[in-house]
Write a protein that holds these residues in place. Structure first.
Motif, mmCIF file in Angstrom:
data_model
loop_
_atom_site.group_PDB
_atom_site.id
_atom_site.type_symbol
_atom_site.label_atom_id
_atom_site.label_comp_id
_atom_site.label_asym_id
_atom_site.label_seq_id
_atom_site.Cartn_x
_atom_site.Cartn_y
_atom_site.Cartn_z
ATOM 1 N N SER A 261 0.834 -1.197 0.000
ATOM 2 C CA SER A 261 0.000 0.000 0.000
ATOM 3 C C SER A 261 0.868 1.246 0.000
ATOM 4 N N GLN A 262 0.227 2.384 -0.207
ATOM 5 C CA GLN A 262 0.967 3.654 -0.187
ATOM 6 C C GLN A 262 1.636 3.871 1.163
ATOM 7 N N ASP A 263 0.946 3.484 2.236
ATOM 8 C CA ASP A 263 1.460 3.740 3.585
ATOM 9 C C ASP A 263 2.105 2.506 4.211
ATOM 10 N N ASP A 264 2.450 1.519 3.406
ATOM 11 C CA ASP A 264 3.113 0.305 3.888
ATOM 12 C C ASP A 264 2.322 -0.364 5.013
ATOM 13 N N ASP A 265 1.014 -0.505 4.801
ATOM 14 C CA ASP A 265 0.181 -1.225 5.760
ATOM 15 C C ASP A 265 0.593 -2.687 5.816
ATOM 16 N N PRO A 266 0.238 -3.403 6.889
ATOM 17 C CA PRO A 266 0.531 -4.846 6.928
ATOM 18 C C PRO A 266 -0.039 -5.546 5.697
ATOM 19 N N ARG A 267 0.738 -6.452 5.146
ATOM 20 C CA ARG A 267 0.385 -7.103 3.879
ATOM 21 C C ARG A 267 -0.999 -7.741 3.920
ATOM 22 N N ASP A 268 -1.285 -8.530 4.949
ATOM 23 C CA ASP A 268 -2.566 -9.223 4.999
ATOM 24 C C ASP A 268 -3.728 -8.242 5.072
ATOM 25 N N ALA A 269 -3.565 -7.173 5.842
ATOM 26 C CA ALA A 269 -4.625 -6.183 5.947
ATOM 27 C C ALA A 269 -4.844 -5.480 4.604
ATOM 28 N N PHE A 270 -3.754 -5.173 3.908
ATOM 29 C CA PHE A 270 -3.921 -4.504 2.619
ATOM 30 C C PHE A 270 -4.542 -5.440 1.585
ATOM 31 N N LEU A 271 -4.199 -6.718 1.622
ATOM 32 C CA LEU A 271 -4.804 -7.640 0.667
ATOM 33 C C LEU A 271 -6.293 -7.806 0.920
ATOM 34 N N LEU A 272 -6.724 -7.726 2.177
ATOM 35 C CA LEU A 272 -8.159 -7.719 2.455
ATOM 36 C C LEU A 272 -8.814 -6.494 1.820
ATOM 37 N N ARG A 273 -8.162 -5.347 1.945
ATOM 38 C CA ARG A 273 -8.691 -4.130 1.327
ATOM 39 C C ARG A 273 -8.712 -4.264 -0.190
ATOM 40 N N ARG A 274 -7.645 -4.785 -0.757
ATOM 41 C CA ARG A 274 -7.580 -4.936 -2.211
ATOM 42 C C ARG A 274 -8.656 -5.894 -2.698
ATOM 43 N N ALA A 275 -8.898 -6.955 -1.928
ATOM 44 C CA ALA A 275 -9.944 -7.906 -2.298
ATOM 45 C C ALA A 275 -11.311 -7.231 -2.327
ATOM 46 N N ALA A 276 -11.588 -6.417 -1.318
ATOM 47 C CA ALA A 276 -12.862 -5.701 -1.279
ATOM 48 C C ALA A 276 -12.981 -4.747 -2.467
ATOM 49 N N ALA A 277 -11.906 -4.023 -2.765
ATOM 50 C CA ALA A 277 -11.924 -3.067 -3.872
ATOM 51 C C ALA A 277 -12.109 -3.768 -5.210
ATOM 52 N N TYR A 278 -11.404 -4.869 -5.424
ATOM 53 C CA TYR A 278 -11.514 -5.596 -6.691
ATOM 54 C C TYR A 278 -12.923 -6.141 -6.885
ATOM 55 N N GLN A 279 -13.513 -6.684 -5.817
ATOM 56 C CA GLN A 279 -14.857 -7.235 -5.958
ATOM 57 C C GLN A 279 -15.862 -6.142 -6.309
ATOM 58 N N ALA A 280 -15.809 -5.029 -5.571
ATOM 59 C CA ALA A 280 -16.758 -3.952 -5.830
ATOM 60 C C ALA A 280 -16.580 -3.383 -7.236
ATOM 61 N N TYR A 281 -15.333 -3.273 -7.692
ATOM 62 C CA TYR A 281 -15.083 -2.787 -9.051
ATOM 63 C C TYR A 281 -15.744 -3.707 -10.072
ATOM 64 N N TRP A 282 -15.525 -5.009 -9.917
ATOM 65 C CA TRP A 282 -16.130 -5.956 -10.865
ATOM 66 C C TRP A 282 -17.646 -5.873 -10.828
ATOM 67 N N GLU A 283 -18.212 -5.735 -9.651
ATOM 68 C CA GLU A 283 -19.667 -5.666 -9.527
ATOM 69 C C GLU A 283 -20.261 -4.478 -10.261
ATOM 70 N N HIS A 284 -19.483 -3.429 -10.482
ATOM 71 C CA HIS A 284 -20.005 -2.191 -11.055
ATOM 72 C C HIS A 284 -19.540 -1.929 -12.484
ATOM 73 N N GLN A 285 -18.940 -2.915 -13.137
ATOM 74 C CA GLN A 285 -18.444 -2.710 -14.495
ATOM 75 C C GLN A 285 -18.942 -3.813 -15.431
ATOM 76 N N PRO A 286 -19.042 -3.514 -16.733
ATOM 77 C CA PRO A 286 -19.477 -4.523 -17.703
ATOM 78 C C PRO A 286 -18.329 -5.477 -18.059
ATOM 79 N N LEU A 287 -17.976 -6.304 -17.082
ATOM 80 C CA LEU A 287 -16.878 -7.264 -17.228
ATOM 81 C C LEU A 287 -17.426 -8.684 -17.242
ATOM 82 N N ARG A 288 -16.656 -9.573 -17.826
ATOM 83 C CA ARG A 288 -17.062 -10.973 -17.919
ATOM 84 C C ARG A 288 -16.771 -11.719 -16.624
ATOM 85 N N ARG A 289 -17.356 -12.904 -16.508
ATOM 86 C CA ARG A 289 -17.109 -13.739 -15.327
ATOM 87 C C ARG A 289 -15.644 -14.131 -15.226
ATOM 88 N N ALA A 290 -14.941 -14.166 -16.365
ATOM 89 C CA ALA A 290 -13.509 -14.496 -16.333
ATOM 90 C C ALA A 290 -12.712 -13.452 -15.557
#
Length: 526
Positions: A261-290
């Motif tokens: 992360s920009q602020d060098d957060d703990p890796r596991d905590a940042f990956l949880l954040r990244r997972a949430a961001a990636y899921q929400a992005y996919w949910e809101h875009q015309p992307l395929r299941r792949a």
């Protein structure tokens, strides 16, 4: 990228007792219910629930010669991103050959899941190439706006003309989306969004205000995406043409690099954040299941073909990159910027890109890319400095790519870039220290939709910067988008700008136009 202890953010939306059922639903996600044809709906109708479940609009994306992705999401309150109802919902859809829906060619129903924010990603195939279709959705007696989808030209054929625009960087607080108002009036085949679709920051009231503090959780990212997608000008742009989307940094965290992360957060905590961001992005875009994420990982890079005219490699330069060298920022390069093991795309994506370009038979080979590939040096505090978040901070990966272009010589490489809230045109060279080094590609950098506020045509330091970088042919600091008209013989890029975004109503004008001739790398102003 190899990830230890991957976490499925979807699990946080359900209790332990429902996870088995949830996983079954995800495996079945996208399956079309065989309910037969539905009655045609004529015009929008209010829902019997007293709300508009289609408040986030509709969208299409990633066209192929015989198919397209259609998207919508059911919500109760677009500004909050609240779910319409609990439980599985059913959305009916129609696809027509005409805008009045007198010639319905396909129809059906689809289930949408609360675990995926009641988002719908309908992948259609069996359509005719290179033509328009119109689509809409229905649920609970409500009808969505009508969207126009357009399939890609027929495979193997050489189109006479293909028109598209590319955009990036639409900070909600810093300006209105006036550029989309003008883009929606152009008859483009496609819009390419190069990232920073949202910004993760907390409120800093300027033109309008973010809905809450800096976003961290899945619910936060959903609300922020809903806020952005509630903008009427953005919704209209999505209705008028298919989008091809990729992310940059602000969809997760400013200047993040891989699992850092920009602020060098703990890796596991940042990956949880990244997972949430990636899921929400996919949910809101015309992307395929792949492209649907699995925890903090998502395969977003992909290749699109537009007949024999264009092959487009859509890149992901955030998820797999090594950390920015020398502490990031704009500063002199240290030894770390030259490390051979550094990567911008990750080894697998880099190999994928080069293998595809090596065998491409398209007339124009396009890289839809996030950060500037051309080198731009400037004097900062008396020292020669570079933006180390860009390719200039990743010298070895860039040389691998430019060396490949010089040796393999794929037809007409063109790089499209966003990120830096300004317009640029530049030649991409194998070696920027060699004045006579060959030009191997052309880069068009587009400004922001709204990020940076009103902007201005130029800045005090630009003349000196341009004199130090003779391969740069344009700089402009206003807002807007770039329209591209591509034929077998030339590529024309028109830089469309608006003078202000702090208030509505700015007219659009063409600030500059550049042409690349078939077989000749480098752009010429016209």
């Amino acid at each position: 990228m190899s990830m230890s202890n991957p976490v499925l953010p979807l699990f946080h939306a359900v209790g332990p007792g429902t996870r088995r059922e949830f996983l079954r639903r995800v495996r079945d996600f996208g399956a079309l219910l065989a309910l037969g044809s539905l009655p045609s709906c004529r015009g929008d109708r209010p829902s019997r629930l007293g709300i508009d479940p289609f408040g986030l609009g509709v969208a299409s994306g990633d066209p192929t010669p015989d198919g397209i992705v259609l998207w919508t999401r059911l919500v109760a309150d677009p500004l909050r991103g609240d779910a319409l109802l609990e439980g599985v919902q059913t959305v009916a859809w129609e696809l027509a050959a005409d805008e009045s829906f007198r010639q319905i060619v396909r129809s059906g129903s689809e289930t949408v899941l609360p675990e995926l924010a009641h988002s719908l990603h309908l992948e259609l195939d069996g359509l005719e190439p290179g033509r328009d279709y119109w689509y809409r959705f229905m649920t609970n007696d409500a009808t969505s706006p009508v969207g126009r989808a357009r399939t890609a030209p027929a495979a193997g054929g050489m189109s006479d003309r293909f028109r598209f625009a590319f955009v990036s960087c639409q900070h909600w607080e810093q300006g209105l989306y006036t550029a989309y108002q003008h883009l929606a009036q152009e008859d483009v085949d496609l819009v390419v969004h190069l990232g920073d679709y949202i910004y993760e920051y907390g409120p800093d009231l300027r033109v309008r205000e973010h809905n809450g503090p800096e976003i961290m959780s899945l619910a936060d990212y959903r609300r922020r995406l809903s806020l952005y997608k509630s903008d009427p000008l953005l919704k209209t742009a999505h209705e008028r043409a298919p989008f091809v989307v990729t992310w940059d940094d602000h969809e997760v965290d400013n200047n993040y690099a891989g699992a850092i992360s920009q602020d060098d957060d703990p890796r596991d905590a940042f990956l949880l954040r990244r997972a949430a961001a990636y899921q929400a992005y996919w949910e809101h875009q015309p992307l395929r299941r792949a492209q649907m994420p699995t925890g903090p990982d998502a395969l977003l890079y992909r290749r699109l073909r537009f007949g024999g005219l264009i092959e487009m490699s859509v890149l992901d330069t955030r998820q797999y990159r090594t950390d920015q060298p020398c502490g990031d920022g704009r500063k002199p390069r240290c030894a770390e910027a030259y490390l051979e093991e550094a990567t911008m795309m990750g080894a697998e994506q880099e190999r994928w890109l080069m293998e595809n370009m090596a065998r491409s038979d398209a007339r124009w080979n396009v890289l839809a890319n996030q950060v500037m590939m051309s080198e731009v040096k400037a004097i900062v505090n008396g020292a020669e400095s570079y933006s180390l978040d860009q390719w200039a901070g990743y010298v070895a990966p860039r040389q691998r790519l430019t060396g490949f272009l010089a040796e393999t010589r794929p037809s007409n490489p063109v790089v499209l870039t966003g990120d830096i809230h300004s317009n640029w045109v530049a030649d991409i060279k194998v070696d920027y220290e060699d004045a006579v080094a060959p030009v191997v590609a052309t880069e068009f950098v587009g400004t922001s939709i709204s990020s940076g506020g009103d902007g201005q045509d130029s800045y005090e330091s630009i003349p000196q910067t341009l004199s130090m970088n003779p391969h740069v042919k344009l700089f402009n600091g206003q807002r807007g988008y770039v329209s591209c008209t591509v034929t077998p013989d030339e590529w024309r890029a028109d830089y469309q700008v608006v003078d202000y975004v702090s208030r509505p109503g700015a007219p659009v004008r063409t600030r500059a136009s550049f042409v690349v001739e078939n077989g000749r790398a480098g752009a010429q102003e016209v």
